[in-house]
Design a protein around this motif. Structure first.
Motif, PDB file in Angstrom:
ATOM      1  N   VAL A  25     -47.279 -26.934  31.381  1.00  0.00           N
ATOM      2  CA  VAL A  25     -46.646 -27.380  30.130  1.00  0.00           C
ATOM      3  C   VAL A  25     -45.872 -28.667  30.407  1.00  0.00           C
ATOM      4  CG1 VAL A  25     -46.444 -25.041  29.223  1.00  0.00           C
ATOM      5  CG2 VAL A  25     -44.560 -26.002  30.543  1.00  0.00           C
ATOM      6  N   LEU A  27     -42.507 -30.377  29.533  1.00  0.00           N
ATOM      7  CA  LEU A  27     -41.220 -29.957  28.995  1.00  0.00           C
ATOM      8  C   LEU A  27     -40.418 -31.137  28.467  1.00  0.00           C
ATOM      9  CD1 LEU A  27     -40.195 -27.517  31.871  1.00  0.00           C
ATOM     10  CD2 LEU A  27     -41.135 -26.925  29.628  1.00  0.00           C
ATOM     11  N   TRP A  40     -36.702 -22.172  26.071  1.00  0.00           N
ATOM     12  CA  TRP A  40     -37.797 -22.960  25.487  1.00  0.00           C
ATOM     13  C   TRP A  40     -39.033 -22.088  25.291  1.00  0.00           C
ATOM     14  CZ3 TRP A  40     -42.644 -24.782  27.186  1.00  0.00           C
ATOM     15  CH2 TRP A  40     -43.176 -25.861  26.457  1.00  0.00           C
ATOM     16  N   LEU A  41     -39.336 -21.248  26.306  1.00  0.00           N
ATOM     17  CA  LEU A  41     -40.510 -20.366  26.220  1.00  0.00           C
ATOM     18  C   LEU A  41     -40.346 -19.327  25.106  1.00  0.00           C
ATOM     19  CD1 LEU A  41     -41.241 -19.798  30.028  1.00  0.00           C
ATOM     20  CD2 LEU A  41     -42.730 -20.983  28.391  1.00  0.00           C
ATOM     21  N   GLN A  42     -39.121 -18.837  24.935  1.00  0.00           N
ATOM     22  CA  GLN A  42     -38.882 -17.805  23.910  1.00  0.00           C
ATOM     23  C   GLN A  42     -39.301 -18.281  22.517  1.00  0.00           C
ATOM     24  OE1 GLN A  42     -34.743 -17.222  24.784  1.00  0.00           O
ATOM     25  NE2 GLN A  42     -35.073 -15.239  25.784  1.00  0.00           N
ATOM     26  N   ARG A  43     -39.307 -19.587  22.314  1.00  0.00           N
ATOM     27  CA  ARG A  43     -39.669 -20.140  20.995  1.00  0.00           C
ATOM     28  C   ARG A  43     -41.134 -20.580  20.943  1.00  0.00           C
ATOM     29  NH1 ARG A  43     -34.651 -22.694  22.104  1.00  0.00           N
ATOM     30  NH2 ARG A  43     -35.710 -24.651  22.577  1.00  0.00           N
ATOM     31  N   ARG A  44     -41.878 -20.301  22.006  1.00  0.00           N
ATOM     32  CA  ARG A  44     -43.251 -20.811  22.119  1.00  0.00           C
ATOM     33  C   ARG A  44     -44.286 -19.936  21.414  1.00  0.00           C
ATOM     34  NH1 ARG A  44     -46.217 -24.452  25.201  1.00  0.00           N
ATOM     35  NH2 ARG A  44     -47.958 -23.578  26.389  1.00  0.00           N
ATOM     36  N   GLY A  45     -43.911 -18.685  21.129  1.00  0.00           N
ATOM     37  CA  GLY A  45     -44.861 -17.807  20.443  1.00  0.00           C
ATOM     38  C   GLY A  45     -44.428 -16.363  20.548  1.00  0.00           C
ATOM     39  N   TYR A  48     -44.561 -14.750  24.095  1.00  0.00           N
ATOM     40  CA  TYR A  48     -43.470 -15.254  24.924  1.00  0.00           C
ATOM     41  C   TYR A  48     -42.153 -14.599  24.510  1.00  0.00           C
ATOM     42  CZ  TYR A  48     -46.700 -18.973  26.279  1.00  0.00           C
ATOM     43  OH  TYR A  48     -47.768 -19.671  26.764  1.00  0.00           O
TER      44      TYR A  48
END
Lengths: 88, 161
Positions: A25, A27, A40-45, A48
């Motif tokens: 990715v 960033l 950041w990952l928590q908002r990726r899908g 995640y």
């Protein structure tokens, strides 16, 4: 803005929830440490979000060395996420 | 330098032991731990145990800790073999051998290495049950406590377990 490509690996139930074993990715600049990367990952899908819903059982390694969430993330790093190990 | 292997194939315990002391006059004893997949996990019958690992990290991490054991207990030989992939109950999963001049060093180094493997080596076990269910094995606090007895005050590091 500096391009910050990072290779991420997921193991065990984190891999199952995220849905991929690894990915590269790019960033945004404000992601400076592992903790930032998790946010950041928590908002990726959805996958995640489920994988990182509770970070208490999440461990990580940066460039194949166990690290804390405060560890810095630099361009080209390999970051791995996994549950507590259960070998032996 | 320790022999370290991470492999799907099984291992031959007697061959590994023989390989450690063949032709040597300095080895007085070899500590040996063989981990085996149990048939029951908390009352549920196991169909299989699947081991996942972090290939880029596993071998290096084990080699590093084996080197530490060799130095700390003056080992004259050391072997660590850890299997990955799908294993059935009754199959061997891990082998630790530590050769030394005397038994205390051999046995302590063996315990140190298996305690470390349980809490710091990047392996994850998934159990598949005979009833069709499956679950990732959770880390045990007792394993962490067991590993902590080997930690010197100056060696604190982030925990993986």
């Amino acid at each position: 803005m500096v391009e910050k490509p990072v290779h991420i690996l997921y193991f065990a139930w984190l891999r199952e929830r995220v849905g991929v074993a690894e990915e590269t990715v790019v960033l945004p600049d404000e992601v400076r440490c592992v903790g930032d990367l998790i946010s950041w990952l928590q908002r990726r899908g959805d996958g995640y979000a489920r994988a990182f819903a509770d970070t208490a059982p999440v461990r990580c390694a940066v460039n194949q060395t166990f690290a804390d969430f405060s560890a810095a993330v630099a361009p080209g790093d390999e970051v791995a996420f996994f549950p507590p190990v259960t070998g032996g | 330098m320790a022999r370290v292997a991470v492999q799907e194939a099984t291992f031959d315990v007697s061959k590994e032991i023989a390989g450690l002391y063949a032709g040597r006059g300095d080895i007085g004893g070899i500590g040996c731990f063989v981990g085996i997949v149990r048939e029951y996990a908390e009352g549920r019958r196991l169909e299989a145990m699947t081991l996942e690992h972090y290939p880029a990290m596993t071998h290096t991490a084990i080699a590093r800790i084996a080197a530490e054991a060799e130095q700390r207990w003056n080992l004259l030989g050391c072997t660590v073999i850890h299997r990955v992939g799908r294993l059935r109950p009754g199959e061997p999963i891990v082998l630790v051998l530590a050769a030394a001049a005397h038994r205390v060093a051999a046995l302590e180094a063996t315990a140190f290495l298996i305690d470390w493997l349980k809490t710091k080596a990047p392996f994850w076990k998934k159990e598949t049950y005979a009833d069709g269910g499956e679950a990732w094995v959770e880390a045990r606090a007792s394993d962490e406590a067991s590993a902590l007895r080997w930690v010197k005050q100056s060696q604190a590091e982030p925990t993986a377990g």
